[in-house]
Enzyme design. Structure first.
Site, PDB file in Angstrom:
ATOM      1  N   ARG A 146      12.477 -19.469  10.130  1.00 42.54           N
ATOM      2  CA  ARG A 146      11.770 -19.187   8.942  1.00 42.54           C
ATOM      3  C   ARG A 146      11.026 -20.328   8.849  1.00 42.54           C
ATOM      4  O   ARG A 146      11.486 -21.472   8.378  1.00 42.54           O
ATOM      5  CB  ARG A 146      12.565 -18.964   7.577  1.00 42.54           C
ATOM      6  CG  ARG A 146      13.458 -17.659   7.946  1.00 42.54           C
ATOM      7  CD  ARG A 146      14.629 -17.492   7.044  1.00 42.54           C
ATOM      8  NE  ARG A 146      15.694 -18.318   7.511  1.00 42.54           N
ATOM      9  CZ  ARG A 146      16.664 -18.905   7.113  1.00 42.54           C
ATOM     10  NH1 ARG A 146      16.388 -19.064   5.702  1.00 42.54           N
ATOM     11  NH2 ARG A 146      17.769 -19.363   7.542  1.00 42.54           N
ATOM     12  N   ARG A 162       6.405 -20.859   4.923  1.00 45.47           N
ATOM     13  CA  ARG A 162       7.366 -20.608   3.750  1.00 45.47           C
ATOM     14  C   ARG A 162       6.681 -21.596   2.693  1.00 45.47           C
ATOM     15  O   ARG A 162       6.876 -21.290   1.483  1.00 45.47           O
ATOM     16  CB  ARG A 162       8.599 -21.013   4.325  1.00 45.47           C
ATOM     17  CG  ARG A 162       9.619 -19.961   3.834  1.00 45.47           C
ATOM     18  CD  ARG A 162      10.948 -20.223   4.150  1.00 45.47           C
ATOM     19  NE  ARG A 162      11.911 -19.952   3.062  1.00 45.47           N
ATOM     20  CZ  ARG A 162      13.053 -20.051   3.186  1.00 45.47           C
ATOM     21  NH1 ARG A 162      13.632 -20.778   3.988  1.00 45.47           N
ATOM     22  NH2 ARG A 162      13.817 -19.577   1.909  1.00 45.47           N
ATOM     23  N   ARG A 182       3.092 -13.604  -1.503  1.00 44.33           N
ATOM     24  CA  ARG A 182       4.581 -12.977  -1.962  1.00 44.33           C
ATOM     25  C   ARG A 182       4.619 -12.559  -3.286  1.00 44.33           C
ATOM     26  O   ARG A 182       5.703 -11.927  -3.667  1.00 44.33           O
ATOM     27  CB  ARG A 182       5.554 -13.829  -1.280  1.00 44.33           C
ATOM     28  CG  ARG A 182       5.634 -13.665   0.245  1.00 44.33           C
ATOM     29  CD  ARG A 182       5.843 -12.405   0.643  1.00 44.33           C
ATOM     30  NE  ARG A 182       7.199 -12.029  -0.070  1.00 44.33           N
ATOM     31  CZ  ARG A 182       8.459 -12.540  -0.059  1.00 44.33           C
ATOM     32  NH1 ARG A 182       8.818 -13.407   0.937  1.00 44.33           N
ATOM     33  NH2 ARG A 182       9.350 -12.046  -0.966  1.00 44.33           N
ATOM     34  N   ASP A 235      11.174 -10.396  10.560  1.00 44.81           N
ATOM     35  CA  ASP A 235      12.345 -10.979  10.447  1.00 44.81           C
ATOM     36  C   ASP A 235      13.442 -10.538  11.420  1.00 44.81           C
ATOM     37  O   ASP A 235      13.128  -9.106  11.879  1.00 44.81           O
ATOM     38  CB  ASP A 235      12.885 -10.651   8.940  1.00 44.81           C
ATOM     39  CG  ASP A 235      14.090 -11.395   8.448  1.00 44.81           C
ATOM     40  OD1 ASP A 235      14.002 -12.614   7.712  1.00 44.81           O
ATOM     41  OD2 ASP A 235      15.192 -11.050   8.821  1.00 44.81           O
ATOM     42  N   TYR A 261      25.612  -9.943   9.590  1.00 44.64           N
ATOM     43  CA  TYR A 261      25.046  -9.399   8.485  1.00 44.64           C
ATOM     44  C   TYR A 261      25.643  -7.952   8.402  1.00 44.64           C
ATOM     45  O   TYR A 261      26.111  -7.846   6.838  1.00 44.64           O
ATOM     46  CB  TYR A 261      23.568  -9.373   8.596  1.00 44.64           C
ATOM     47  CG  TYR A 261      22.986 -10.701   8.276  1.00 44.64           C
ATOM     48  CD1 TYR A 261      23.113 -11.325   7.082  1.00 44.64           C
ATOM     49  CD2 TYR A 261      22.056 -11.573   9.174  1.00 44.64           C
ATOM     50  CE1 TYR A 261      22.531 -12.542   6.734  1.00 44.64           C
ATOM     51  CE2 TYR A 261      21.704 -12.575   8.916  1.00 44.64           C
ATOM     52  CZ  TYR A 261      21.772 -13.351   7.817  1.00 44.64           C
ATOM     53  OH  TYR A 261      21.317 -14.610   7.397  1.00 44.64           O
TER      54      TYR A 261
HETATM   55  O1  CP3 Z   1       8.716 -18.020   8.786  1.00 44.83           O
HETATM   56  C1  CP3 Z   1       7.952 -17.222   9.397  1.00 44.83           C
HETATM   57  O2  CP3 Z   1       6.885 -17.062   8.943  1.00 44.83           O
HETATM   58  C2  CP3 Z   1       8.510 -16.873  10.577  1.00 44.83           C
HETATM   59  C3  CP3 Z   1       9.063 -15.603  10.360  1.00 44.83           C
HETATM   60  C4  CP3 Z   1      10.523 -15.397  10.343  1.00 44.83           C
HETATM   61  C5  CP3 Z   1      10.935 -14.932   9.198  1.00 44.83           C
HETATM   62  N1  CP3 Z   1      12.503 -14.845   9.364  1.00 44.83           N
HETATM   63  C6  CP3 Z   1      10.468 -14.648   7.798  1.00 44.83           C
HETATM   64  C7  CP3 Z   1      11.385 -15.028   6.772  1.00 44.83           C
HETATM   65  C8  CP3 Z   1      11.721 -15.388  11.305  1.00 44.83           C
HETATM   66  C9  CP3 Z   1      11.195 -15.971  12.653  1.00 44.83           C
HETATM   67  C10 CP3 Z   1      12.577 -15.153  10.600  1.00 44.83           C
HETATM   68  C11 CP3 Z   1      13.916 -15.307  11.406  1.00 44.83           C
HETATM   69  C12 CP3 Z   1      15.157 -15.119  10.489  1.00 44.83           C
HETATM   70  N2  CP3 Z   1      15.336 -14.473   9.669  1.00 44.83           N
HETATM   71  C13 CP3 Z   1      16.670 -15.773  11.030  1.00 44.83           C
HETATM   72  C14 CP3 Z   1      16.631 -16.845  12.301  1.00 44.83           C
HETATM   73  C15 CP3 Z   1      16.073 -18.169  11.827  1.00 44.83           C
HETATM   74  C16 CP3 Z   1      16.860 -18.972  11.161  1.00 44.83           C
HETATM   75  O3  CP3 Z   1      16.137 -19.408  10.242  1.00 44.83           O
HETATM   76  O4  CP3 Z   1      17.799 -19.276  11.313  1.00 44.83           O
HETATM   77  C17 CP3 Z   1      17.595 -15.690  10.068  1.00 44.83           C
HETATM   78  C18 CP3 Z   1      18.859 -16.161  10.175  1.00 44.83           C
HETATM   79  C19 CP3 Z   1      16.699 -14.544   9.150  1.00 44.83           C
HETATM   80  C20 CP3 Z   1      17.550 -13.859   8.009  1.00 44.83           C
HETATM   81  C21 CP3 Z   1      17.021 -14.268   6.805  1.00 44.83           C
HETATM   82  N3  CP3 Z   1      15.574 -13.804   6.377  1.00 44.83           N
HETATM   83  C22 CP3 Z   1      17.396 -15.181   5.920  1.00 44.83           C
HETATM   84  C23 CP3 Z   1      18.796 -15.986   6.036  1.00 44.83           C
HETATM   85  C24 CP3 Z   1      16.361 -15.467   5.080  1.00 44.83           C
HETATM   86  C25 CP3 Z   1      16.434 -16.476   3.782  1.00 44.83           C
HETATM   87  C26 CP3 Z   1      16.628 -16.108   2.427  1.00 44.83           C
HETATM   88  C27 CP3 Z   1      15.916 -17.290   1.383  1.00 44.83           C
HETATM   89  O5  CP3 Z   1      15.030 -17.032   0.578  1.00 44.83           O
HETATM   90  O6  CP3 Z   1      16.204 -18.454   1.593  1.00 44.83           O
HETATM   91  C28 CP3 Z   1      15.329 -14.749   5.221  1.00 44.83           C
HETATM   92  C29 CP3 Z   1      14.192 -14.531   4.522  1.00 44.83           C
HETATM   93  C30 CP3 Z   1      13.075 -14.886   5.128  1.00 44.83           C
HETATM   94  N4  CP3 Z   1      12.308 -14.223   6.375  1.00 44.83           N
HETATM   95  C31 CP3 Z   1      11.752 -15.750   4.569  1.00 44.83           C
HETATM   96  C32 CP3 Z   1      10.905 -15.929   5.698  1.00 44.83           C
HETATM   97  C33 CP3 Z   1       9.395 -16.464   5.605  1.00 44.83           C
HETATM   98  C34 CP3 Z   1      11.904 -16.881   3.306  1.00 44.83           C
HETATM   99  C35 CP3 Z   1      12.107 -16.027   2.044  1.00 44.83           C
HETATM  100  C36 CP3 Z   1      10.670 -15.156   1.695  1.00 44.83           C
HETATM  101  O7  CP3 Z   1       9.589 -15.745   2.212  1.00 44.83           O
HETATM  102  O8  CP3 Z   1      10.965 -14.294   1.110  1.00 44.83           O
END
Ligand code: CP3
Length: 319
Positions: free
Chosen positions: A2, A6, A15, A51, A127
């Site tokens: 991520r 962000r 968002r 995601d 998950y």
């Molecule tokens: O950031 C980008 O633009 C790349 C796209 C991307 C997202 N998720 C979008 C996202 C990618 C490559 C992921 C992969 C992902 N998602 C992983 C593997 C990479 C890693 O970070 O370890 C995992 C474990 C997830 C599951 C997930 N999705 C988590 C744990 C979270 C965090 C929740 C938080 O708010 O802290 C997400 C949400 C998420 N997916 C965000 C983004 C940009 C951040 C929150 C948001 O924008 O709402």
């Protein structure tokens, strides 16, 4: 990870009115979000805005992504009956919006490569079994030990899902694919070798024919790096806990290494970031190193720091 987008105000603005899973399903919007960090920072590749949970969401497993929490499962995986809830992904219909986003991006990005991605079966399973984010992954480990056959069936279904998703992304025009096994570092080496590695070997074995480089990443995987090198990806991503020199020793010369700046240090003054970036570039050596963070950007990292970091890495000359 991520990633870069962000912490951008232009991302947060979008968002405000759209959930993550909504944005992913609107190709023009998902493409714009993907493009934001490329435009702002001039990074060398774009990572698709999606995601790891999207394929499971798309087949109707009942997934939501809660802000500040992460993926949440309405009805977690418990028994053999739940296997039927993980039906095969028909990417052309189930995730047509992802394919469309990639098509739009190929036009927008020109020569900048687009990286597609999917979750590795263990991280997806964690998950589904835990029902959401977890610190110790106890339910997942207990399922693995108490019902190894069911665990294996679960991993097989998730491998197929991941494979179908990656295949559709490569066919739509992604130049590289990243497999995120973010939480596999919670396992012992023995459990990894017994309950995960055989599935990963099968998965990666089936990805070579897609004809694009494959990056394999996990957090806290220091003890697992040698085992991960048996999966036969092209690049192994490491977090900041292991030096790049040591990571190379553990995975062997065949691999390129990706990493490994600690995102926490990106919150500091520029001098802290520069010192660490320089050390990592030296540690990575002249060849076979993709500079990256050791894990994702957190929302509180100042965009200006990331901007300067990209410039520093681009200008860096090995002495
Ligand atoms: O950031 C980008 O633009 C790349 C796209 C991307 C997202 N998720 C979008 C996202 C990618 C490559 C992921 C992969 C992902 N998602 C992983 C593997 C990479 C890693 O970070 O370890 C995992 C474990 C997830 C599951 C997930 N999705 C988590 C744990 C979270 C965090 C929740 C938080 O708010 O802290 C997400 C949400 C998420 N997916 C965000 C983004 C940009 C951040 C929150 C948001 O924008 O709402």
């Amino acid at each position: 990870m991520r990633q870069a987008g962000r912490s951008l105000p232009e991302y947060r603005e979008i968002r405000k009115s759209t959930t993550l899973l909504e944005a992913v399903q609107i190709p023009e919007l998902a493409a714009e979000i993907t493009y934001q960090p490329v435009q702002r920072y001039g990074v060398d590749a774009a990572i698709l805005y999606s995601d790891i949970m999207v394929p499971l969401f798309a087949i109707g497993f009942g997934v939501d992504i809660k802000p500040g929490v992460g993926p949440v499962i309405a009805s977690p995986f418990r028994n053999a009956e739940d296997l039927t809830r993980i039906r095969p992904l028909e990417a052309d219909c189930d995730t047509s919006y992802v394919i469309e986003t990639i098509h739009i991006l190929r036009e927008m990005l020109g020569d900048t490569p687009l990286i597609g991605f999917a979750g590795a079966p263990f991280t997806l399973a964690s998950y589904l079994v835990e029902g959401g984010p977890s610190k110790n992954h106890a339910k997942t480990k207990l399922l693995m030990h108490a019902q190894p056959h069911l665990w294996s069936q679960l991993m097989e279904r998730l491998c197929d899902l991941t494979r179908s998703s990656l295949q559709s992304q490569a066919q739509a025009g992604c130049a590289a694919l990243q497999v995120f096994d973010s939480w596999v570092g919670t396992l012992s080496l023995l459990d990894y070798n017994t309950h995960v590695l055989p599935h990963m070997k099968r998965l990666f074995g089936s990805l070579h024919e897609l004809g694009v480089p494959i990056i394999h990443f996990g957090v806290n995987t220091g003890e697992l790096l040698h085992a991960m090198s048996q999966c036969e990806s092209n690049v192994i991503g490491v977090d900041w806990r292991v030096s790049l020199t040591e990571a190379r020793r553990r995975v062997g010369d065949r691999y390129a290494i990706q990493g490994n700046l600690d995102p926490a240090l990106c919150l500091g003054d520029w001098q802290i970031i520069e010192n660490e970036a320089r050390r990592i570039l030296e540690d990575g050596g002249r060849r076979g190193h993709i500079f990256n963070l050791g894990h994702g950007v957190t929302p509180d990292i100042p965009p200006e720091s990331l901007q300067r970091l990209v410039e520093f890495v681009h200008d860096y000359k090995h002495t």
